[in-house]
Write a protein that holds these residues in place. Structure first.
Motif, PDB file in Angstrom:
ATOM      1  N   ARG A 158      47.290 -49.440  55.977  1.00  0.00           N
ATOM      2  CA  ARG A 158      46.354 -49.279  56.140  1.00  0.00           C
ATOM      3  C   ARG A 158      45.221 -49.191  57.521  1.00  0.00           C
ATOM      4  NH1 ARG A 158      40.894 -50.167  55.352  1.00  0.00           N
ATOM      5  NH2 ARG A 158      39.994 -51.716  54.962  1.00  0.00           N
ATOM      6  N   LEU A 159      46.601 -48.687  58.544  1.00  0.00           N
ATOM      7  CA  LEU A 159      45.791 -48.448  59.565  1.00  0.00           C
ATOM      8  C   LEU A 159      46.641 -46.617  59.107  1.00  0.00           C
ATOM      9  CD1 LEU A 159      45.201 -47.807  62.816  1.00  0.00           C
ATOM     10  CD2 LEU A 159      47.753 -48.640  63.021  1.00  0.00           C
ATOM     11  N   ASP A 196      39.949 -56.091  58.473  1.00  0.00           N
ATOM     12  CA  ASP A 196      40.668 -57.211  57.405  1.00  0.00           C
ATOM     13  C   ASP A 196      41.950 -57.880  57.706  1.00  0.00           C
ATOM     14  OD1 ASP A 196      42.140 -57.011  54.806  1.00  0.00           O
ATOM     15  OD2 ASP A 196      42.592 -54.563  54.462  1.00  0.00           O
ATOM     16  N   ALA A 197      41.874 -59.429  57.279  1.00  0.00           N
ATOM     17  CA  ALA A 197      42.424 -60.690  58.349  1.00  0.00           C
ATOM     18  C   ALA A 197      43.748 -60.593  57.272  1.00  0.00           C
ATOM     19  CB  ALA A 197      41.645 -61.848  58.003  1.00  0.00           C
ATOM     20  N   GLU A 198      43.597 -60.439  55.960  1.00  0.00           N
ATOM     21  CA  GLU A 198      44.512 -60.355  55.273  1.00  0.00           C
ATOM     22  C   GLU A 198      45.672 -59.610  54.794  1.00  0.00           C
ATOM     23  OE1 GLU A 198      47.144 -61.675  52.194  1.00  0.00           O
ATOM     24  OE2 GLU A 198      45.263 -62.353  53.334  1.00  0.00           O
ATOM     25  N   ALA A 199      45.135 -58.098  55.476  1.00  0.00           N
ATOM     26  CA  ALA A 199      45.905 -56.703  56.197  1.00  0.00           C
ATOM     27  C   ALA A 199      46.701 -56.835  56.963  1.00  0.00           C
ATOM     28  CB  ALA A 199      45.374 -55.712  55.987  1.00  0.00           C
ATOM     29  N   VAL A 200      45.739 -57.977  58.176  1.00  0.00           N
ATOM     30  CA  VAL A 200      46.552 -57.871  59.315  1.00  0.00           C
ATOM     31  C   VAL A 200      47.606 -59.416  59.541  1.00  0.00           C
ATOM     32  CG1 VAL A 200      46.273 -59.084  61.628  1.00  0.00           C
ATOM     33  CG2 VAL A 200      44.401 -57.356  60.829  1.00  0.00           C
ATOM     34  N   ARG A 201      46.886 -60.328  58.448  1.00  0.00           N
ATOM     35  CA  ARG A 201      47.906 -61.483  58.360  1.00  0.00           C
ATOM     36  C   ARG A 201      50.291 -60.930  57.419  1.00  0.00           C
ATOM     37  NH1 ARG A 201      43.507 -64.171  57.576  1.00  0.00           N
ATOM     38  NH2 ARG A 201      43.240 -64.166  55.468  1.00  0.00           N
ATOM     39  N   GLU A 202      49.735 -60.249  56.503  1.00  0.00           N
ATOM     40  CA  GLU A 202      50.472 -59.612  55.130  1.00  0.00           C
ATOM     41  C   GLU A 202      51.874 -59.121  55.883  1.00  0.00           C
ATOM     42  OE1 GLU A 202      49.066 -57.485  52.562  1.00  0.00           O
ATOM     43  OE2 GLU A 202      48.424 -59.410  50.826  1.00  0.00           O
ATOM     44  N   HIS A 203      50.767 -57.768  57.476  1.00  0.00           N
ATOM     45  CA  HIS A 203      51.995 -57.055  57.685  1.00  0.00           C
ATOM     46  C   HIS A 203      52.840 -58.145  59.275  1.00  0.00           C
ATOM     47  CE1 HIS A 203      52.760 -54.030  61.158  1.00  0.00           C
ATOM     48  NE2 HIS A 203      52.400 -55.446  62.043  1.00  0.00           N
TER      49      HIS A 203
END
Length: 415
Positions: free
Chosen positions: A45-46, A290-297
């Motif tokens: 994402r980043l 993007d809370a979901e992207a942060v959690r997944e990472h």
């Protein structure tokens, strides 16, 4: 000032490692507080966000205090994840966390004023030198996880302009227990109330929490404003994407603090062009939103880091059980393991006596192809054999292969 500035001990050690690699030696490098992108790439994402921002033409100067989208994203991220509520004018963006640490010193501390910090800790002694401050080092030990106790810090507050804390801590990987940090905060509030009555300037608290998202299970991160809200008047929180997102070279950091101090820090850093690149700021804002992207990472990233730390810790536990002079603190977070290797007084196969941590470091680099950093690089003057081991740039296989070499080196020593 420049002549008196001490160079980085870690960079000096890196030169030794490069020399051995030029000779064809394979080194397990546990020195650098960085990441090998082959082991730990930045979040997709980043990466895609930076590319998209560049393609859209986000290539001009950003505002000196940071693009508004990112400042809003940081405050939203902290509200969501830490329960802290800051307005946008209390958020400052810079090219990584490091300029913000320096900016705090430069904006608050006049020459000869006192700066209090624990040792071991990263770079506080150098920042104190840069601004001409009187550095007051508080020696900490393994019993407290190398973090200051509330009573020790309270005794050092008198006359201090700035107190510097880091949790989770570089180099030990340990973090504050809520009760300890609450005691420190209550002491700060009491000191500043007394100063207000006397018409004196307050003491500020610099709280470096750049590793807070890399906590082991069972360890929760706490902040001064979260524990004692009144401390928000005098607390600067420093953070960024470098560690939690393996993005050390992307250079986006942020500070949150009182609006008047943030404004002055922004002026200082603006004059030296210490802002983060615009495209990276835009991409970071999109990532934090993007809370979901942060959690997944973080789910996969934390597990991979902790697996390496736990394997190292288990290796030291096994060697200690064999009777060797080693020890290690249980991993609590960051990318670091605090390990003690102290076969002092023993002789190497070449006949040299291991008398200091530097002796041990050099011996392990040559004998076991294992590169580590002594706590002396973090301001410690006691020679007790404590080292920082960093796992961000090594694979689990490299650790598995290095531990037997460490065991063999220890077995080769003689009285």
């Amino acid at each position: 000032m420049a002549r008196g500035l001490v160079g980085s001990e870690i960079l000096r050690i890196a030169a030794d490692i490069r020399a051995l690699r030029r000779e064809g030696r394979a080194i397990c490098d546990l020195t650098v507080g960085d990441f090998d992108p082959r082991q730990f790439p930045i979040p997709d994402r980043l990466r895609s966000g930076v590319v998209s921002a560049l393609e859209r033409g986000e290539t001009n100067y950003p505002p000196s205090n940071g693009v508004l989208e990112l400042r809003e994203s940081v405050r939203g991220f902290y509200a969501r994840e830490l329960g802290l509520d800051y307005p946008p004018e209390c958020v400052l963006i810079a090219g990584g966390a490091r300029p913000l640490l320096y900016g705090t010193f430069r904006a608050l501390v006049d020459p000869s004023e006192r700066v209090v910090y624990p040792v071991p800790s990263w770079n506080n002694n150098h920042y104190a030198h840069l601004v001409g401050a009187e550095g007051i080092a508080l020696p900490c030990d393994a019993a407290s996880g190398f973090l200051p106790r509330a009573e020790d810090l309270a005794r050092a507050l008198e006359g201090a302009r700035l107190v510097c804390l880091n949790s989770p801590l570089n180099p030990s990987g340990t973090s504050f227990e809520p009760g300890v940090l609450r005691g420190i905060c209550e002491a700060l509030v009491a000191e500043n109330r007394a100063r207000e009555r006397r018409g004196e300037r307050p003491a500020y608290l610099l709280y470096d929490q750049v590793y807070w998202m890399l906590q082991a299970s069972g360890h929760s991160h706490v902040t001064p404003p979260g524990l004692v809200p009144e401390t928000a008047r005098w607390t600067i929180l420093v953070d960024g994407i470098s560690k939690a997102f393996a993005a050390t070279g992307v250079r986006v950091g942020w500070a949150l603090g009182p609006a008047d101090l943030i404004e002055r820090m922004s002026a200082v850093l603006g004059h030296v062009g210490a802002w983060a690149p615009r495209a990276e700021q835009v991409a970071t804002a999109e990532l934090l939103d993007d809370a979901e992207a942060v959690r997944e990472h973080l789910a996969s990233f934390q597990e991979a880091i902790l697996a390496r730390l736990r394997r190292l810790h288990r290796g030291f536990t096994d060697l200690r059980a064999e009777g060797f002079a080693v020890d290690a603190l249980e991993p609590a977070g960051t990318i670091y393991l605090a390990a003690r290797i102290h076969p002092f007084g023993r002789r190497t196969a070449q006949g040299s006596v291991l008398a200091t941590s530097e002796d041990v470091r050099r011996w392990l680099l040559g004998e076991a192809a294992l590169a580590i950093v002594p706590f002396q690089a973090f301001g410690v003057d006691r020679d007790e054999g404590w080292f920082r081991l960093s796992v961000g740039a090594v694979s689990e296989r490299e650790i598995e292969e290095a531990l037997p070499r460490l065991g063999s080196a220890l077995r080769s020593l003689r009285s």
